[in-house]
Motif scaffolding. Structure first.
Motif, PDB file in Angstrom:
ATOM      1  N   ASP A 183      34.109  47.103  43.329  1.00  0.00           N
ATOM      2  CA  ASP A 183      35.172  47.706  42.730  1.00  0.00           C
ATOM      3  C   ASP A 183      36.380  46.834  42.455  1.00  0.00           C
ATOM      4  N   THR A 184      36.871  46.812  41.188  1.00  0.00           N
ATOM      5  CA  THR A 184      37.784  45.775  41.230  1.00  0.00           C
ATOM      6  C   THR A 184      39.114  46.277  41.646  1.00  0.00           C
ATOM      7  N   THR A 185      39.132  47.590  41.507  1.00  0.00           N
ATOM      8  CA  THR A 185      40.667  48.186  41.883  1.00  0.00           C
ATOM      9  C   THR A 185      40.247  49.480  42.445  1.00  0.00           C
ATOM     10  N   PRO A 194      44.026  46.190  43.976  1.00  0.00           N
ATOM     11  CA  PRO A 194      43.183  45.402  43.998  1.00  0.00           C
ATOM     12  C   PRO A 194      41.847  45.959  44.929  1.00  0.00           C
ATOM     13  N   GLY A 197      35.761  44.231  45.064  1.00  0.00           N
ATOM     14  CA  GLY A 197      35.609  43.076  44.042  1.00  0.00           C
ATOM     15  C   GLY A 197      36.715  41.834  43.832  1.00  0.00           C
ATOM     16  N   SER A 198      37.947  42.397  43.902  1.00  0.00           N
ATOM     17  CA  SER A 198      39.029  41.432  43.709  1.00  0.00           C
ATOM     18  C   SER A 198      39.147  40.735  45.056  1.00  0.00           C
ATOM     19  N   MET A 201      37.083  37.702  44.906  1.00  0.00           N
ATOM     20  CA  MET A 201      36.995  36.806  44.033  1.00  0.00           C
ATOM     21  C   MET A 201      37.260  35.259  44.277  1.00  0.00           C
ATOM     22  N   LYS A 205      34.980  31.802  43.431  1.00  0.00           N
ATOM     23  CA  LYS A 205      35.732  31.056  42.290  1.00  0.00           C
ATOM     24  C   LYS A 205      35.682  29.760  43.255  1.00  0.00           C
TER      25      LYS A 205
END
Ligand SMILES: O=C(O)[C@H](O)[C@H](O)COP(=O)(O)O
Ligand SMILES: [Mg+2]
Length: 293
Positions: A183-185, A194, A197-198, A201, A205
């Motif tokens: 889930d990004t948010t 957030p 999922g965020s 990141m 990265k």
């Protein structure tokens, strides 16, 4: 996509299904606030003898803690009805990966992941132990026992946790990289903030590496577990959620009908947009609208 507008349509919807799978954040509550009318709507489903399951991507709490949250909100529930992404992650490590007992898991996340992994006999480190760590010039010592890094929603995320996760994944050969959910948010206190999922990141990265598994919805692990354990008929089962790319996709992929509510992440505009490819069977402003007058 059909909006459930009239009393008859809403009654027909309820009568059509025996099994109701509920997402939590954005459907039943927002953070620590119960969405108005949810208690009454849930009571009515129970009074009609419906089977209720709670299927949340939120890995911050154990199922026991979610049970207490539900009961504190006056929502009748039992432990075997609750499925969470932390529980799915513990099952994946135990039953799919056969995670070795001599290894342990470094957690960027909260006590829900720790408790569910420990309940499966899997040793853990990190999580709340590093919640208040301040990263200074001290090098991160080797810890060859770390055989996996698990990342979930972490309201106490910090640089130390990121540096340790990065270091173990880089240094320890074969160290697994797993997310509880993507889930990004998520919605809380009237905001959107957030999600897991965020949180993951920066590691994705920095390592230029994708996780080997993301266990929460829309992955089918929890649906397969529920169907296997309770022998449910797909045509009599519905998933009720607030997020298109997790809850509704989860139901659609699983071949069950879905109801999208607009009390969480998804707006009516996003759902009806011609660019939206994830379409619920039904939609309604709030789950509480299913309650009789
Ligand atoms: O990780 C997150 O972003 C949240 O925990 C997640 O969005 C909430 O899970 P839900 O109950 O909506 O599946
Ligand atoms: Mg939700």
């Amino acid at each position: 996509m059909k909006e459930l507008v009239t009393r008859e349509e809403r009654k027909e919807f309820i009568d059509k299904f025996d099994n109701f799978l509920f997402d939590c954040d954005g459907v039943l509550w927002e953070g620590t606030k119960l969405i108005p009318g949810v208690e009454k709507a849930m009571e009515e489903l129970r009074s009609k003898g419906k089977n209720i399951y709670f299927v949340t991507n939120n890995s911050t709490k154990s199922r026991k803690s979610f049970l207490k949250k539900l009961q504190d909100f006056g929502i009748q529930a039992s432990l075997h009805e609750i499925f969470s992404s932390a529980f799915a992650t513990a099952a994946y490590l135990k039953q799919v990966v056969h995670f070795p007992p001599e290894k342990k898991v470094y957690i960027v996340g909260m006590e829900g992941i720790r408790d569910e992994l420990n309940a499966e006999g899997i040793r853990t480190c990190g999580a709340e132990e590093d919640a208040h760590a301040v990263f200074d010039s001290e090098p991160i010592p080797d810890d060859p026992e770390v055989g996996a890094v698990v990342i979930g929603l972490d309201l106490h995320v910090n640089y130390t946790k990121y540096a340790k996760a990065f270091t173990y994944l880089k240094r320890n050969p074969g160290c697994r990289f797993i997310l509880t959910n993507g889930d990004t948010t998520f919605p809380t206190h009237g905001m959107i903030v957030p999600g897991a999922g965020s949180i993951a990141m920066p590691i994705i990265k920095a390592l230029n590496r994708e996780p080997e598994a993301v266990l929460g919805k829309p992955a089918q692990n929890m649906l397969e577990t529920i169907f296997a354990e309770y022998d449910l008929q797909p045509c009599k089962t519905v998933m009720i959620g607030d997020r298109l790319d997790t809850d509704i996709d989860f139901g659609n992929q699983g071949g069950i009908e879905t109801l999208c509510v607009l009390t969480g992440i998804t707006t009516k505009e996003e759902m009806l947009s011609p660019t939206n490819k994830i379409k619920p069977t039904y939609y309604i402003p709030s789950f509480s609208d299913l309650a009789s007058e």
